[in-house]
Design a protein around this motif. Structure first.
Motif, PDB file in Angstrom:
ATOM      1  N   ALA A 194      10.969  16.567 -14.567  1.00  0.00           N
ATOM      2  CA  ALA A 194       9.545  16.245 -14.798  1.00  0.00           C
ATOM      3  C   ALA A 194       9.225  14.708 -14.858  1.00  0.00           C
ATOM      4  CB  ALA A 194       9.019  16.991 -16.018  1.00  0.00           C
ATOM      5  N   VAL A 195      10.066  14.025 -15.674  1.00  0.00           N
ATOM      6  CA  VAL A 195       9.662  12.712 -15.650  1.00  0.00           C
ATOM      7  C   VAL A 195       9.836  11.988 -14.293  1.00  0.00           C
ATOM      8  CG1 VAL A 195      11.960  12.051 -16.625  1.00  0.00           C
ATOM      9  CG2 VAL A 195       9.682  10.717 -17.326  1.00  0.00           C
ATOM     10  N   ASP A 196      11.082  12.398 -13.708  1.00  0.00           N
ATOM     11  CA  ASP A 196      11.226  11.617 -12.267  1.00  0.00           C
ATOM     12  C   ASP A 196      10.085  12.028 -11.333  1.00  0.00           C
ATOM     13  OD1 ASP A 196      13.099  10.113 -13.158  1.00  0.00           O
ATOM     14  OD2 ASP A 196      14.655  11.582 -12.481  1.00  0.00           O
ATOM     15  N   ASN A 197       9.437  12.963 -11.351  1.00  0.00           N
ATOM     16  CA  ASN A 197       8.187  13.686 -10.554  1.00  0.00           C
ATOM     17  C   ASN A 197       7.230  12.640 -10.787  1.00  0.00           C
ATOM     18  OD1 ASN A 197       8.147  15.894  -8.538  1.00  0.00           O
ATOM     19  ND2 ASN A 197       9.560  16.632 -10.050  1.00  0.00           N
ATOM     20  N   VAL A 198       6.937  12.452 -12.040  1.00  0.00           N
ATOM     21  CA  VAL A 198       5.769  11.582 -12.643  1.00  0.00           C
ATOM     22  C   VAL A 198       6.037  10.138 -12.163  1.00  0.00           C
ATOM     23  CG1 VAL A 198       4.391  10.694 -14.534  1.00  0.00           C
ATOM     24  CG2 VAL A 198       5.421  13.060 -14.559  1.00  0.00           C
ATOM     25  N   LEU A 199       6.986   9.571 -12.078  1.00  0.00           N
ATOM     26  CA  LEU A 199       7.123   8.394 -11.545  1.00  0.00           C
ATOM     27  C   LEU A 199       7.490   7.995 -10.331  1.00  0.00           C
ATOM     28  CD1 LEU A 199      10.453   7.330 -11.487  1.00  0.00           C
ATOM     29  CD2 LEU A 199      10.391   7.301 -14.041  1.00  0.00           C
ATOM     30  N   ALA A 200       7.581   9.118  -9.440  1.00  0.00           N
ATOM     31  CA  ALA A 200       8.080   8.939  -7.995  1.00  0.00           C
ATOM     32  C   ALA A 200       6.933   8.229  -7.251  1.00  0.00           C
ATOM     33  CB  ALA A 200       8.270  10.448  -7.461  1.00  0.00           C
ATOM     34  N   PRO A 201       5.627   8.377  -7.512  1.00  0.00           N
ATOM     35  CA  PRO A 201       4.692   7.840  -6.604  1.00  0.00           C
ATOM     36  C   PRO A 201       4.735   6.174  -6.676  1.00  0.00           C
ATOM     37  CG  PRO A 201       3.708   9.386  -7.930  1.00  0.00           C
ATOM     38  CD  PRO A 201       4.929   9.350  -8.284  1.00  0.00           C
ATOM     39  N   VAL A 202       5.281   5.615  -8.013  1.00  0.00           N
ATOM     40  CA  VAL A 202       5.362   4.256  -7.857  1.00  0.00           C
ATOM     41  C   VAL A 202       6.484   3.563  -7.602  1.00  0.00           C
ATOM     42  CG1 VAL A 202       3.286   4.011  -9.471  1.00  0.00           C
ATOM     43  CG2 VAL A 202       5.525   4.541 -10.349  1.00  0.00           C
ATOM     44  N   LEU A 203       7.685   4.348  -7.341  1.00  0.00           N
ATOM     45  CA  LEU A 203       9.015   4.003  -7.136  1.00  0.00           C
ATOM     46  C   LEU A 203       9.059   2.798  -6.141  1.00  0.00           C
ATOM     47  CD1 LEU A 203      11.776   6.728  -7.587  1.00  0.00           C
ATOM     48  CD2 LEU A 203      11.438   4.541  -8.795  1.00  0.00           C
ATOM     49  N   PRO A 204       8.264   3.127  -4.733  1.00  0.00           N
ATOM     50  CA  PRO A 204       8.605   2.224  -3.738  1.00  0.00           C
ATOM     51  C   PRO A 204       8.119   0.676  -4.098  1.00  0.00           C
ATOM     52  CG  PRO A 204       7.184   4.177  -2.963  1.00  0.00           C
ATOM     53  CD  PRO A 204       7.762   4.113  -4.516  1.00  0.00           C
ATOM     54  N   TYR A 205       7.225   0.586  -5.326  1.00  0.00           N
ATOM     55  CA  TYR A 205       6.295  -0.547  -5.433  1.00  0.00           C
ATOM     56  C   TYR A 205       6.677  -1.174  -6.674  1.00  0.00           C
ATOM     57  CZ  TYR A 205       3.346   2.304  -2.506  1.00  0.00           C
ATOM     58  OH  TYR A 205       2.676   3.105  -1.249  1.00  0.00           O
ATOM     59  N   ARG A 206       6.481  -2.663  -6.451  1.00  0.00           N
ATOM     60  CA  ARG A 206       6.859  -3.707  -7.632  1.00  0.00           C
ATOM     61  C   ARG A 206       5.570  -3.269  -8.390  1.00  0.00           C
ATOM     62  NH1 ARG A 206       9.126  -9.168  -7.625  1.00  0.00           N
ATOM     63  NH2 ARG A 206       9.380  -8.768  -5.487  1.00  0.00           N
ATOM     64  N   VAL A 207       5.842  -3.220  -9.806  1.00  0.00           N
ATOM     65  CA  VAL A 207       4.471  -2.867 -10.746  1.00  0.00           C
ATOM     66  C   VAL A 207       4.828  -3.500 -11.986  1.00  0.00           C
ATOM     67  CG1 VAL A 207       4.033  -0.532 -10.093  1.00  0.00           C
ATOM     68  CG2 VAL A 207       5.634  -0.600 -11.727  1.00  0.00           C
ATOM     69  N   SER A 208       3.545  -3.787 -12.600  1.00  0.00           N
ATOM     70  CA  SER A 208       3.833  -4.437 -13.548  1.00  0.00           C
ATOM     71  C   SER A 208       3.912  -3.837 -15.138  1.00  0.00           C
ATOM     72  CB  SER A 208       2.456  -5.423 -13.871  1.00  0.00           C
ATOM     73  OG  SER A 208       1.489  -4.386 -13.873  1.00  0.00           O
ATOM     74  N   PHE A 209       4.118  -2.540 -14.806  1.00  0.00           N
ATOM     75  CA  PHE A 209       4.393  -1.815 -16.064  1.00  0.00           C
ATOM     76  C   PHE A 209       5.810  -1.036 -16.028  1.00  0.00           C
ATOM     77  CE2 PHE A 209       2.036   0.626 -13.211  1.00  0.00           C
ATOM     78  CZ  PHE A 209       2.565   2.006 -12.938  1.00  0.00           C
ATOM     79  N   ASP A 210       6.361  -0.620 -17.194  1.00  0.00           N
ATOM     80  CA  ASP A 210       7.603   0.112 -17.525  1.00  0.00           C
ATOM     81  C   ASP A 210       7.305   1.589 -16.702  1.00  0.00           C
ATOM     82  OD1 ASP A 210       9.859   1.553 -18.250  1.00  0.00           O
ATOM     83  OD2 ASP A 210       9.894   0.644 -19.968  1.00  0.00           O
ATOM     84  N   ARG A 211       7.909   1.802 -15.581  1.00  0.00           N
ATOM     85  CA  ARG A 211       7.501   3.017 -14.915  1.00  0.00           C
ATOM     86  C   ARG A 211       7.930   4.128 -16.032  1.00  0.00           C
ATOM     87  NH1 ARG A 211      10.035   0.087 -11.150  1.00  0.00           N
ATOM     88  NH2 ARG A 211       8.771  -0.382  -9.113  1.00  0.00           N
ATOM     89  N   LYS A 212       9.182   4.163 -16.591  1.00  0.00           N
ATOM     90  CA  LYS A 212       9.734   5.406 -17.378  1.00  0.00           C
ATOM     91  C   LYS A 212       8.830   5.591 -18.454  1.00  0.00           C
ATOM     92  CE  LYS A 212      13.455   8.049 -17.183  1.00  0.00           C
ATOM     93  NZ  LYS A 212      14.466   8.246 -16.368  1.00  0.00           N
ATOM     94  N   ALA A 213       8.328   4.306 -19.168  1.00  0.00           N
ATOM     95  CA  ALA A 213       7.647   4.392 -20.252  1.00  0.00           C
ATOM     96  C   ALA A 213       6.381   5.012 -20.164  1.00  0.00           C
ATOM     97  CB  ALA A 213       7.729   3.229 -20.951  1.00  0.00           C
ATOM     98  N   ARG A 214       5.686   4.714 -18.931  1.00  0.00           N
ATOM     99  CA  ARG A 214       4.485   5.198 -18.738  1.00  0.00           C
ATOM    100  C   ARG A 214       4.405   6.664 -18.267  1.00  0.00           C
ATOM    101  NH1 ARG A 214       0.045   2.512 -14.808  1.00  0.00           N
ATOM    102  NH2 ARG A 214       0.082   1.092 -16.569  1.00  0.00           N
ATOM    103  N   ALA A 215       5.459   6.957 -17.711  1.00  0.00           N
ATOM    104  CA  ALA A 215       5.816   8.374 -17.243  1.00  0.00           C
ATOM    105  C   ALA A 215       5.738   9.275 -18.433  1.00  0.00           C
ATOM    106  CB  ALA A 215       6.858   8.604 -16.298  1.00  0.00           C
ATOM    107  N   ARG A 216       6.536   8.926 -19.305  1.00  0.00           N
ATOM    108  CA  ARG A 216       6.839   9.537 -20.649  1.00  0.00           C
ATOM    109  C   ARG A 216       5.476   9.833 -21.234  1.00  0.00           C
ATOM    110  NH1 ARG A 216      12.331   6.798 -22.282  1.00  0.00           N
ATOM    111  NH2 ARG A 216      13.672   8.503 -21.428  1.00  0.00           N
ATOM    112  N   GLU A 217       4.790   8.623 -21.628  1.00  0.00           N
ATOM    113  CA  GLU A 217       3.516   8.692 -22.118  1.00  0.00           C
ATOM    114  C   GLU A 217       2.653   9.693 -21.509  1.00  0.00           C
ATOM    115  OE1 GLU A 217       1.507   4.657 -21.929  1.00  0.00           O
ATOM    116  OE2 GLU A 217      -0.265   5.521 -21.499  1.00  0.00           O
ATOM    117  N   LEU A 218       2.640   9.613 -20.153  1.00  0.00           N
ATOM    118  CA  LEU A 218       1.726  10.506 -19.486  1.00  0.00           C
ATOM    119  C   LEU A 218       2.269  12.223 -19.745  1.00  0.00           C
ATOM    120  CD1 LEU A 218       0.839   8.514 -16.247  1.00  0.00           C
ATOM    121  CD2 LEU A 218      -0.893   9.538 -17.895  1.00  0.00           C
TER     122      LEU A 218
END
Ligand code: ATP
Ligand code: MG
Length: 233
Positions: free
Chosen positions: A95-119
């Motif tokens: 579930a958590v990897d599905n949530v963060l999958a869309p932003v995996l290809p991009y450099r982002v300014s937030f912690d992907r895993k933390a945001r996926a968990r929060e969502l």
């Protein structure tokens, strides 16, 4: 928050079928609009054009006043969350990897895993991070899909029959969740639906028939209606 969308004389033809015919509409920032109409009326086509997944044959789509280009729509797509009738989760990812999958290809300014968990917590699945989609009910899978749609904090959420594959009780929970998330994150929402109950929770109802707009009405919250009746009586 949220973006304003304007369509000016937008048409889209597939072969000889006119999916949309000179549609002009304005969606103000932060609004929640239901799109209704018979099967084939053009609802999905309209969402795909607004989402930059398809191009109009003629006419223009503006986002906060800026016309969408015909090429290089990646940046636009990244501003959009899309929720589908059939969830479309990746079956091999948790579930958590599905949530963060869309932003995996991009450099982002937030912690992907933390945001996926929060969502996942925001959609009520804090304790299901590690499970696979096949271990979740339909309603839970749609919750994961909604969390995934929000990972990039999109100012626009497009939903194509988000309750279409769910029983009415579960559908109602998904609608409540979408409205709560809209209030929390302040995005503009456009929802294609055959479900009158879902449509009634939006603040505006647009009806399409054969690729044309045949109705466009504000929906008053029940409390406002009662208030008006009270004042009349
Ligand atoms: N990729 C495509 N190729 C050919 N025709 C298409 C395509 N997508 C849509 N159409 C046609 O465009 C018209 C509008 O279709 P659209 O999918 O937008 O309707 P809809 O309102 O979403 O219907 P439904 O409620 O069944 O989802 C229909 O006549 C459909 O057959
Ligand atoms: Mg459709």
């Amino acid at each position: 928050m949220g973006v304003a969308i304007t369509l000016q004389q937008v048409s889209r033809t597939y072969g000889s079928a006119k999916a949309l015919h000179e549609v002009s509409l304005e969606f103000p920032a932060g609004g929640t609009t239901a799109l209704m109409g018979h099967s084939g009326a053009g609802k999905s086509t309209l969402l795909q054009l607004i989402g930059g997944m398809d191009l109009p044959d003629s006419g223009e789509i503006r986002v906060d006043g800026q016309a969408l280009p015909r090429r290089g729509l990646d940046g636009h797509r990244r501003r959009i969350g899309f929720v589908f009738q059939r969830f479309h989760l990746l079956p091999a990812l948790s579930a958590v990897d599905n949530v963060l999958a869309p932003v995996l290809p991009y450099r982002v300014s937030f912690d992907r895993k933390a945001r996926a968990r929060e969502l996942l917590a925001a959609v009520g699945l804090a304790d299901r991070e590690r499970v696979l989609p096949s271990e979740l009910s339909g309603g839970q899978q749609q919750r994961v899909a909604i969390a995934r749609a929000l990972i990039g904090r999109p100012p626009l959420l497009l939903a194509d029959e988000p309750t279409g594959a769910l029983d009415s009780g579960t559908g109602r929970e998904i609608v409540d969740l979408l409205l709560r998330l809209r209030d929390q994150y302040g995005m503009t929402m456009i929802i294609a639906t055959h479900n009158p109950e879902l449509a009634a929770t939006c603040d505006r109802l647009i009806r399409l028939a054969d690729g044309r707009v045949v109705g466009d009405d504000a929906i008053l919250p029940a409390a406002d209606v009662l208030d008006r009746i009270g004042r009349l009586g």
